[in-house]
Design a protein around this motif. Structure first.
Motif, PDB file in Angstrom:
ATOM      1  N   ALA A 162       0.696  -1.003  -0.047  1.00  0.00           N
ATOM      2  CA  ALA A 162       0.302   0.073  -0.028  1.00  0.00           C
ATOM      3  C   ALA A 162       0.706   1.317   0.221  1.00  0.00           C
ATOM      4  CB  ALA A 162      -1.098   0.106   1.478  1.00  0.00           C
ATOM      5  N   GLY A 163       1.865   1.164   1.127  1.00  0.00           N
ATOM      6  CA  GLY A 163       2.710   2.232   0.864  1.00  0.00           C
ATOM      7  C   GLY A 163       3.447   3.045  -0.514  1.00  0.00           C
ATOM      8  N   ALA A 164       4.030   1.010  -0.791  1.00  0.00           N
ATOM      9  CA  ALA A 164       4.403   2.066  -2.359  1.00  0.00           C
ATOM     10  C   ALA A 164       3.515   2.026  -3.524  1.00  0.00           C
ATOM     11  CB  ALA A 164       4.767   0.287  -2.693  1.00  0.00           C
ATOM     12  N   GLN A 165       2.701   1.449  -3.442  1.00  0.00           N
ATOM     13  CA  GLN A 165       0.838   2.043  -4.427  1.00  0.00           C
ATOM     14  C   GLN A 165       1.036   2.952  -4.114  1.00  0.00           C
ATOM     15  OE1 GLN A 165      -1.428  -0.943  -3.481  1.00  0.00           O
ATOM     16  NE2 GLN A 165      -1.419  -1.856  -4.893  1.00  0.00           N
ATOM     17  N   PHE A 166       0.887   4.177  -2.706  1.00  0.00           N
ATOM     18  CA  PHE A 166       0.509   5.207  -2.826  1.00  0.00           C
ATOM     19  C   PHE A 166       2.103   6.366  -3.651  1.00  0.00           C
ATOM     20  CE2 PHE A 166       0.284   9.297  -0.233  1.00  0.00           C
ATOM     21  CZ  PHE A 166      -0.826   9.757  -0.049  1.00  0.00           C
ATOM     22  N   LYS A 167       2.812   6.370  -2.645  1.00  0.00           N
ATOM     23  CA  LYS A 167       3.965   7.064  -3.956  1.00  0.00           C
ATOM     24  C   LYS A 167       4.205   6.704  -5.349  1.00  0.00           C
ATOM     25  CE  LYS A 167       6.401   6.357   0.921  1.00  0.00           C
ATOM     26  NZ  LYS A 167       7.424   5.596   1.543  1.00  0.00           N
ATOM     27  N   ALA A 168       3.576   5.495  -5.743  1.00  0.00           N
ATOM     28  CA  ALA A 168       4.004   5.705  -6.717  1.00  0.00           C
ATOM     29  C   ALA A 168       2.417   6.170  -7.798  1.00  0.00           C
ATOM     30  CB  ALA A 168       3.894   3.919  -7.312  1.00  0.00           C
ATOM     31  N   GLY A 169       1.927   7.045  -6.919  1.00  0.00           N
ATOM     32  CA  GLY A 169       0.771   7.322  -7.748  1.00  0.00           C
ATOM     33  C   GLY A 169      -0.397   5.810  -8.095  1.00  0.00           C
ATOM     34  N   LEU A 194      -2.270   3.253   7.666  1.00  0.00           N
ATOM     35  CA  LEU A 194      -2.483   3.764   7.063  1.00  0.00           C
ATOM     36  C   LEU A 194      -2.943   5.662   6.615  1.00  0.00           C
ATOM     37  CD1 LEU A 194      -4.855   1.372   6.029  1.00  0.00           C
ATOM     38  CD2 LEU A 194      -2.764   1.251   4.951  1.00  0.00           C
ATOM     39  N   LEU A 195      -3.152   5.391   7.635  1.00  0.00           N
ATOM     40  CA  LEU A 195      -3.521   7.336   8.048  1.00  0.00           C
ATOM     41  C   LEU A 195      -2.170   7.580   8.253  1.00  0.00           C
ATOM     42  CD1 LEU A 195      -6.137   7.568  10.020  1.00  0.00           C
ATOM     43  CD2 LEU A 195      -5.771   7.530   7.751  1.00  0.00           C
ATOM     44  N   THR A 196      -1.076   7.202   8.752  1.00  0.00           N
ATOM     45  CA  THR A 196       0.570   8.418   9.028  1.00  0.00           C
ATOM     46  C   THR A 196       1.220   8.179   7.756  1.00  0.00           C
ATOM     47  OG1 THR A 196       0.503   6.761  11.397  1.00  0.00           O
ATOM     48  CG2 THR A 196       2.243   7.557   9.953  1.00  0.00           C
ATOM     49  N   GLU A 197       0.708   7.455   6.781  1.00  0.00           N
ATOM     50  CA  GLU A 197       1.692   7.170   5.218  1.00  0.00           C
ATOM     51  C   GLU A 197       1.222   8.396   4.983  1.00  0.00           C
ATOM     52  OE1 GLU A 197       3.836   6.698   2.304  1.00  0.00           O
ATOM     53  OE2 GLU A 197       3.744   5.005   4.103  1.00  0.00           O
ATOM     54  N   MET A 198      -0.268   8.610   4.238  1.00  0.00           N
ATOM     55  CA  MET A 198      -1.817   9.702   4.740  1.00  0.00           C
ATOM     56  C   MET A 198      -0.764  10.673   5.095  1.00  0.00           C
ATOM     57  SD  MET A 198      -3.023  10.544   2.434  1.00  0.00           S
ATOM     58  CE  MET A 198      -4.791   9.563   1.664  1.00  0.00           C
ATOM     59  N   GLN A 199      -0.579  10.772   6.044  1.00  0.00           N
ATOM     60  CA  GLN A 199      -0.240  12.403   7.003  1.00  0.00           C
ATOM     61  C   GLN A 199       1.518  12.967   6.522  1.00  0.00           C
ATOM     62  OE1 GLN A 199       0.054  12.143  10.920  1.00  0.00           O
ATOM     63  NE2 GLN A 199      -0.565  14.282  11.379  1.00  0.00           N
ATOM     64  N   GLY A 200       2.334  11.936   6.096  1.00  0.00           N
ATOM     65  CA  GLY A 200       3.002  12.397   5.480  1.00  0.00           C
ATOM     66  C   GLY A 200       2.926  12.592   4.337  1.00  0.00           C
ATOM     67  N   SER A 205      -5.362  22.349   2.954  1.00  0.00           N
ATOM     68  CA  SER A 205      -6.016  22.361   4.556  1.00  0.00           C
ATOM     69  C   SER A 205      -6.892  21.484   4.909  1.00  0.00           C
ATOM     70  CB  SER A 205      -5.058  23.927   4.672  1.00  0.00           C
ATOM     71  OG  SER A 205      -6.574  23.858   3.838  1.00  0.00           O
ATOM     72  N   GLU A 206      -7.967  21.477   3.749  1.00  0.00           N
ATOM     73  CA  GLU A 206      -9.279  20.446   3.613  1.00  0.00           C
ATOM     74  C   GLU A 206      -8.982  19.180   4.034  1.00  0.00           C
ATOM     75  OE1 GLU A 206      -9.732  24.828   2.499  1.00  0.00           O
ATOM     76  OE2 GLU A 206      -8.534  23.574   1.658  1.00  0.00           O
ATOM     77  N   ALA A 207      -8.162  19.554   3.297  1.00  0.00           N
ATOM     78  CA  ALA A 207      -8.391  17.628   2.971  1.00  0.00           C
ATOM     79  C   ALA A 207      -7.468  17.504   4.604  1.00  0.00           C
ATOM     80  CB  ALA A 207      -7.283  17.360   1.793  1.00  0.00           C
ATOM     81  N   LYS A 208      -6.327  17.945   5.036  1.00  0.00           N
ATOM     82  CA  LYS A 208      -5.863  17.914   6.109  1.00  0.00           C
ATOM     83  C   LYS A 208      -6.598  17.817   7.520  1.00  0.00           C
ATOM     84  CE  LYS A 208      -1.758  17.142   8.191  1.00  0.00           C
ATOM     85  NZ  LYS A 208      -0.237  16.865   7.570  1.00  0.00           N
ATOM     86  N   LEU A 209      -7.149  18.484   7.484  1.00  0.00           N
ATOM     87  CA  LEU A 209      -8.867  18.645   8.638  1.00  0.00           C
ATOM     88  C   LEU A 209      -9.586  17.654   8.359  1.00  0.00           C
ATOM     89  CD1 LEU A 209     -10.291  19.915  10.426  1.00  0.00           C
ATOM     90  CD2 LEU A 209     -11.479  21.127   8.671  1.00  0.00           C
ATOM     91  N   ALA A 210      -9.627  16.752   7.329  1.00  0.00           N
ATOM     92  CA  ALA A 210     -10.852  15.940   7.085  1.00  0.00           C
ATOM     93  C   ALA A 210      -9.833  14.869   7.232  1.00  0.00           C
ATOM     94  CB  ALA A 210     -10.846  16.094   5.491  1.00  0.00           C
TER      95      ALA A 210
END
Length: 364
Positions: A162-169, A194-200, A205-210
């Motif tokens: 999942a981490g590799a897929q996220f970084k690969a787009g 999963l959320l720590t990966e996204m947080q990085g 800002s609206e997406a970060k708030l969500a």
């Protein structure tokens, strides 16, 4: 088993394979003993000097073999993995031993080349990890998929995929993998990975708030700085009650900035009900009105305000869809939530977090 553990086992096997009566000259034997002693005391300079002496004195094939084996052990013990690998490669050490050494040395191309020709799960792991370290995320995705196909869908492999897929787009692949993970185990620890990966990642800002709302909902928000950032974003968006709840959860702070933030949140809460009514009346401010109602836990009114913002199709429309979905999840309207998340534009910067909220909603 970790790469470090495998290296230690391999090093111990080298020593065990060296008989005490090895037929070497006194000069070579003394140098090898000195290398072993230096390795035991983690003396890198001593290891290098002793191995150099042994190499200079070695003349027979057996002496050179024993010197290379000791070099592999001693250099591994002091963290000189590249030198250990080079010495062992010269005497035909197995690929399962050389690959991890080159990996630890940071010689990733060499590690991959060796591991690809080496059978077994450990070598497949090494290839995938090396690709990730090199930033070749597409190749890492392929490597983790191959690893999973050969050895089963272990959680750690799916997490790394999942981490590799996220970084690969690869957003479709990422969502499929995260869905697979969460549906099998929707625990806070799983969400945290999963959320720590996204947080990085960089996001608006609206997406970060969500995202912070989702971290709060999944019980994965626990750092003081995250609560503070959550509160700041909530205040900017007009969710004063949300900001106050985040600060209360964090336990407050004695510094001036924390006190000012707490005061602003308290003041915002006092006028939030009035703001919600006023802002919700006009389409161009309805999104902020919905945010105010969301903070007040008045989810039906929040959804109505967000609908007004969505109908106006202004710049806040996609934000309104995400937060309408959040309000619907909180209000127990799962179908409404899923429809809202599904309608979020792929190109508006909100789709990734909308997909995660949709996944969360599916587990409720």
């Amino acid at each position: 088993m970790s790469i470090n553990a495998r290296l230690l086992i391999a090093a111990s096997l080298i020593v065990a394979a060296m008989p005490a009566h090895a037929a070497v000259s006194k000069a070579v034997g003394n140098a090898l003993n000195a290398a072993a002693s230096a390795a035991k005391s983690r003396n890198a300079a001593g290891v290098a000097a002793a191995i150099a002496q042994a190499r200079a004195a070695a003349s027979t094939a057996e002496e050179k073999q024993k010197t290379a084996e000791m070099a592999g052990f001693a250099f591994t013990a002091v963290g000189q993995y590249g030198q250990a690998a080079a010495a062992l490669e010269q005497v035909g050490a197995p690929c399962g031993q050389l690959g991890p050494l080159y990996y630890r040395a940071g010689q990733l191309d060499k590690a991959v080349a060796i591991a690809k020709g080496c059978p077994g799960e450990a070598s497949q792991i090494l290839v995938a990890q090396s690709m990730s370290r090199q930033g070749n995320h597409k190749a890492a995705v392929a490597a983790y998929n191959k690893l999973i196909a050969s050895n089963g869908a272990k959680s750690v492999y799916l997490e790394n995929l999942a981490g590799a897929q996220f970084k690969a787009g690869d957003k479709a692949g990422y969502l499929a993998t995260t869905t697979r993970l969460i549906k099998s185990d929707p625990s806070p620890s799983r969400w945290k990975v999963l959320l720590t990966e996204m947080q990085g990642q960089n996001m608006r800002s609206e997406a970060k708030l969500a995202l912070f709302h989702l971290m709060m909902a999944t019980g994965t928000l626990n750092r003081a700085q995250d609560y503070t950032e959550f509160a700041k974003l909530a205040l900017i968006a007009g969710q004063a009650a949300v900001a106050k709840a985040a600060l209360d959860k964090a336990g407050g702070g004695s510094d001036t900035m924390s006190q000012k933030l707490a005061a602003a949140a308290t003041a915002g809460v006092a006028k939030e009900a009035g703001e919600a009514v006023k802002l919700s009346a006009a389409p161009n401010t309805a999104f902020k009105g919905g945010n105010a109602y969301l903070g007040l836990n008045e989810y039906a009114k929040a959804i109505a305000a967000y609908d007004k913002a969505i109908a106006a199709n202004g710049p806040d429309a996609d934000f309104a869809r995400v937060f309408k979905g959040i309000a619907a999840v909180k209000g127990g309207q799962k179908a409404v939530a899923q429809a809202a998340f599904k309608a979020v534009d792929e190109k508006g910067g909100m789709k990734d977090v909308a997909n995660l909220w949709s996944l969360y909603a599916s587990t409720r």
